[in-house]
Design an enzyme around this catalytic site. Sequence first.
Site, mmCIF file in Angstrom:
data_model
loop_
_atom_site.group_PDB
_atom_site.id
_atom_site.type_symbol
_atom_site.label_atom_id
_atom_site.label_comp_id
_atom_site.label_asym_id
_atom_site.label_seq_id
_atom_site.Cartn_x
_atom_site.Cartn_y
_atom_site.Cartn_z
ATOM 1 N N ASP A 7 1.076 -1.160 0.005
ATOM 2 C CA ASP A 7 0.005 0.021 0.112
ATOM 3 C C ASP A 7 0.784 1.240 0.104
ATOM 4 O O ASP A 7 2.002 1.196 0.433
ATOM 5 C CB ASP A 7 -0.910 -0.124 1.287
ATOM 6 C CG ASP A 7 -1.599 1.378 1.386
ATOM 7 O OD1 ASP A 7 -2.281 1.858 0.451
ATOM 8 O OD2 ASP A 7 -1.492 1.892 2.583
ATOM 9 N N ASP A 9 -0.214 5.288 0.790
ATOM 10 C CA ASP A 9 -0.345 6.268 1.941
ATOM 11 C C ASP A 9 -0.428 5.485 3.138
ATOM 12 O O ASP A 9 -1.319 4.587 3.469
ATOM 13 C CB ASP A 9 -1.492 6.800 1.713
ATOM 14 C CG ASP A 9 -1.463 7.942 0.357
ATOM 15 O OD1 ASP A 9 -1.405 8.853 0.598
ATOM 16 O OD2 ASP A 9 -1.687 7.435 -0.706
ATOM 17 N N GLY A 42 -4.840 3.275 -3.316
ATOM 18 C CA GLY A 42 -6.127 3.894 -3.727
ATOM 19 C C GLY A 42 -6.154 5.003 -4.587
ATOM 20 O O GLY A 42 -6.914 5.408 -5.182
ATOM 21 N N LYS A 211 -8.472 -4.324 -3.525
ATOM 22 C CA LYS A 211 -7.006 -4.793 -3.871
ATOM 23 C C LYS A 211 -6.939 -6.046 -3.733
ATOM 24 O O LYS A 211 -5.875 -6.635 -4.263
ATOM 25 C CB LYS A 211 -6.394 -4.047 -2.635
ATOM 26 C CG LYS A 211 -6.337 -2.555 -2.666
ATOM 27 C CD LYS A 211 -5.391 -1.805 -1.700
ATOM 28 C CE LYS A 211 -5.317 -0.238 -1.724
ATOM 29 N NZ LYS A 211 -4.388 0.122 -0.775
#
Length: 291
Positions: A7, A9, A42, A211
């Site tokens: 991931d 952030d 995202g 995801k």
Amino acid sequence: MKLFAIDMDGTLLNEEGKISKANAEAIRKAQQQGVQVTIATGRAAYDAWTKLEEAELVTPVIGANGATVHDAHRRQLTSTPMGRSETFEVLSWLEGNDFYYEVMTDRAIYSPQKGHQLLAVEMDRLLSANPDISLDTLLHAAEKQYEQTGHTRIASYEQIPLDVEIYNVLCFSFDQAKLEWGRERYRDFQGLNMVISSDRNFEVEHKDASKGNALRYLANHLSIPMQEAVAIGDNYNDISMLTMAGRGIAMGNAKDDIKAVCSDVTLTNVEDGVAHALLNLLKTIKADTVK
């Protein structure tokens, strides 16, 4: 471990929104040892590429919370776009209730021209009711939305071009009650998947976009069993890949319920938690090879 999904952030990116030297070096080391590394974010793929370029990294990118998958050469492998009618239903409701939103597409991230004013009003109300809250913290949260690559301002969602693929709609608000109202409306909305990636947002996308599903698609494309995949993340939009991968690792800054679904917890994103986890995994692989 043959595939490592990261991931961005709150995970790979530090407090400055950058990929640290330690994290970048750990990723390169893993790649040199034959591990496939992918970003799973995202953010839009084109925004993730900007971050990767700054760190001189090249990886596949799972973007838009799993609605897109691109290979390391930036070729789109698959996408799971939203239907235009359901997207416009969401946007009509958001505009009608003065929400700030961002529409992620294959061409740009569309957001309302009056978006700054909407957030400024909410920020002012929040500060008036809670004078102890730091203005700098709120400004940083707002600026984080504006700094993404590919923003285009529009007067209304009706100006979104007809020929774009729409991947997701993000709603951001400083008004917690208002935010919960939106989350509740779309939590079990037919045909849509709602995920949360920060304390001040929610996102809606196609019901099959996640995801986890995207990671499974990429693993199949690379002929890697999901049991050989490791995922690392910090928030609710990461849960699908953290639980579907053979091993899930939570960041030290993740919420307790994210940590609860993972087998391991690493350091925080400001402590190079990705590098810490990845280097430890590489040591384990080396030890197993020696045996």
